[in-house]
Design an enzyme around this catalytic site. Structure first.
Site, PDB file in Angstrom:
ATOM      1  N   THR A 155      23.528 -84.899  28.730  1.00 15.76           N
ATOM      2  CA  THR A 155      24.056 -83.168  28.836  1.00 15.76           C
ATOM      3  C   THR A 155      22.022 -82.338  28.266  1.00 15.76           C
ATOM      4  OG1 THR A 155      25.851 -83.290  27.245  1.00 15.76           O
ATOM      5  CG2 THR A 155      24.293 -81.222  26.828  1.00 15.76           C
ATOM      6  N   GLY A 162       5.943 -87.651  28.614  1.00 16.54           N
ATOM      7  CA  GLY A 162       5.165 -88.234  29.233  1.00 16.54           C
ATOM      8  C   GLY A 162       6.132 -89.448  29.949  1.00 16.54           C
ATOM      9  N   HIS A 185       4.274 -80.487  25.346  1.00 15.29           N
ATOM     10  CA  HIS A 185       3.823 -80.228  23.562  1.00 15.29           C
ATOM     11  C   HIS A 185       2.705 -80.404  23.749  1.00 15.29           C
ATOM     12  CE1 HIS A 185       3.035 -84.157  22.679  1.00 15.29           C
ATOM     13  NE2 HIS A 185       3.765 -84.701  23.686  1.00 15.29           N
ATOM     14  N   CYS A 217      -0.877 -92.372  19.224  1.00 11.84           N
ATOM     15  CA  CYS A 217       0.331 -92.982  19.314  1.00 11.84           C
ATOM     16  C   CYS A 217      -0.274 -94.699  19.284  1.00 11.84           C
ATOM     17  CB  CYS A 217       0.358 -93.579  20.537  1.00 11.84           C
ATOM     18  SG  CYS A 217       0.547 -91.604  21.273  1.00 11.84           S
ATOM     19  N   ASN A 266      -7.379 -89.612  27.486  1.00 13.34           N
ATOM     20  CA  ASN A 266      -6.706 -88.525  26.929  1.00 13.34           C
ATOM     21  C   ASN A 266      -7.533 -88.645  25.586  1.00 13.34           C
ATOM     22  OD1 ASN A 266      -4.888 -91.209  27.215  1.00 13.34           O
ATOM     23  ND2 ASN A 266      -4.778 -90.487  25.296  1.00 13.34           N
TER      24      ASN A 266
HETATM   25  C1  LIG Z   1      -2.436 -89.231  29.521  1.00 14.84           C
HETATM   26  C2  LIG Z   1      -0.978 -89.337  28.159  1.00 14.84           C
HETATM   27  N1  LIG Z   1       0.129 -90.081  28.983  1.00 14.84           N
HETATM   28  C3  LIG Z   1       1.282 -90.065  27.731  1.00 14.84           C
HETATM   29  C4  LIG Z   1       1.586 -89.392  26.742  1.00 14.84           C
HETATM   30  C5  LIG Z   1       2.842 -89.363  26.529  1.00 14.84           C
HETATM   31  O1  LIG Z   1       3.710 -88.743  26.272  1.00 14.84           O
HETATM   32  P1  LIG Z   1       4.837 -88.113  25.020  1.00 14.84           P
HETATM   33  O2  LIG Z   1       4.450 -88.354  23.939  1.00 14.84           O
HETATM   34  O3  LIG Z   1       5.171 -87.025  25.609  1.00 14.84           O
HETATM   35  O4  LIG Z   1       5.768 -89.113  25.256  1.00 14.84           O
HETATM   36  C6  LIG Z   1       0.568 -89.021  26.136  1.00 14.84           C
HETATM   37  C7  LIG Z   1       1.159 -88.786  25.449  1.00 14.84           C
HETATM   38  O5  LIG Z   1      -0.775 -88.520  23.912  1.00 14.84           O
HETATM   39  C8  LIG Z   1      -1.038 -88.741  26.896  1.00 14.84           C
HETATM   40  O6  LIG Z   1      -1.976 -88.315  26.173  1.00 14.84           O
END
Ligand SMILES: Cc1ncc(COP(=O)(O)O)c(C=O)c1O
Length: 384
Positions: A242, A72, A206, A330, A156
């Protein structure tokens, strides 16, 4: 040792065994570089293109509009970079509750380029005020500034959902480009990207039982796509390097399984979510919920009463074998959730996010509620 109860599926999900099975041959016998013209290379190249076709069919778009990424974050960076570096966007409208993969990218370009940005107004539960979005679009258009709108399809942390078709329509009426971060919804809802009117959309494997480090960026064929990573000619020269062949194969398989299981899985998870809500209300005095009425079914954002334990809730649950998030994974460790701050609930709630998957069981929910009761009422309860 007993496996912990995992209630953090919005952070990541367990790899589906069927997905692993689909990936294994590309980790062992089919190891050729997809750019090699001999047979071993042709096998892996075909696997990538078959995966692209599968994903394109599920999302109702052309295979040529899809770029496989590392997740993402990369997709969000790429969409915003394309819009501001190549497609003439001079203003970005976003929201203060976007993922940092959007917010920090917007801030970066605002500092390094001749670019402005603004936040759309939100309701108390984190939903977009569409009148305000329209007013901002009209205002920017009057100033002759081309806009990028970057909004997430589902938040999220809160589960709030964007009316993606309405946002797309407003953007098109005002000649703006529209990027939808669909990381929490692709793989959890049937989505027709073409019908939504988005120019860019992002997904991450994931989040729906696919492999980590895999993702997707959709770029509508109405706009010219540009690379963020330069080098070889992979992904039609839009993402050099790659390819993650087994990751791409796993991404497509996971999306296929998620789509096939959508009706029963979403019903099951919605019921679990309601069950936890009901049980928490009975077990924890003063508990309330941050989700708006129309919410992502995988997420339950719980507002526990603020007390001396508030800062340690994730640890207290962890000590009792429950994996749960205090915001988005995060953001843990960097001063609390920017999302809760933005909706004005950072101080009035001790927020925990419980998020579910098709693997979550009712027994696990019962265990988590009993732990909540023991933390907040200082007593053991037993739910029949
Ligand atoms: C709404 C949203 N955007 C972007 C991301 C980032 O995705 P990634 O961890 O696959 O880079 C997340 C991950 O929690 C998310 O919930």
């Amino acid at each position: 040792m007993k496996q912990p109860v995992y209630l953090d599926n919005a952070a990541t999900t367990a790899l589906d065994p069927e997905v692993l099975e689909s990936m294994l041959p590309y980790m062992t016998q089919h190891f050729g570089n997809p750019s090699s013209s001999y047979s071993l290379g042709r096998v892996t190249k075909s696997a990538i293109e078959a995966a692209r076709k599968t994903v394109a069919q599920i999302l109702s778009v052309k295979p040529s509009t899809l770029i496989f990424t590392s997740g993402g974050t990369e997709g969000n960076n790429m969409a915003i970079a394309m819009a501001v570096n190549e497609l003439g966007c001079k203003h970005i409208i976003t929201s203060p509750i976007e993922h940092h993969a959007v917010l920090h990218t917007v801030e970066h370009y605002a500092h390094s380029k001749n670019l402005t940005f603004s936040y759309v107004k939100l309701t108390a539960t984190g939903e977009v005020d569409y009148e305000n979005l329209e007013a901002q679009l009209v205002n920017q258009s009057k100033q002759g500034k081309k806009c990028l709108v970057s909004l997430m399809h589902a938040n999220n942390e809160l589960g709030s959902l964007l009316d993606i078709a309405l946002a797309g329509k407003l953007c098109r009426e005002n000649n703006a480009l529209f990027h939808a971060d669909c990381v929490q919804t692709i793989g959890h809802y049937p989505i027709d990207l073409k019908a939504c009117g988005v120019h860019f959309a992002t997904a991450a494997g994931h989040k729906f039982h696919g492999p980590k480090g895999t993702g997707l960026l959709y770029v509508s064929d109405e706009v010219k796509a540009y690379p963020l990573i330069f080098g070889g000619g992979q992904e039609r020269k839009l993402r050099a390097g790659t390819e993650n062949v087994y990751g791409i194969v796993g991404f497509a398989k996971a999306l296929e399984l998620a789509t096939a299981g959508y009706d029963s899985d979403s019903k099951y998870i919605t019921e679990l979510n309601h069950f936890m809500r009901t049980q928490l209300k009975l077990a924890v005095p003063g508990v309330s919920f941050n989700n708006p009425a129309n919410s992502l079914y995988t997420v339950l954002s719980v507002c526990f009463p603020v007390d001396s334990q508030s800062d340690y809730l994730v640890t207290l649950f962890d000590m009792k074998g429950i994996c749960v998030s205090g915001g988005s994974a995060c953001s843990s460790g960097d001063g609390g959730s920017h999302v809760m701050k933005a909706i004005g609930k950072a101080k009035s709630c001790a927020t925990l996010r419980f998020s579910f998957s098709k693997h979550t069981t009712r027994e696990e929910i019962v265990e988590a509620v009993e732990v909540a009761a023991s933390i907040f009422q200082n007593k053991e309860i037993s739910i029949a």
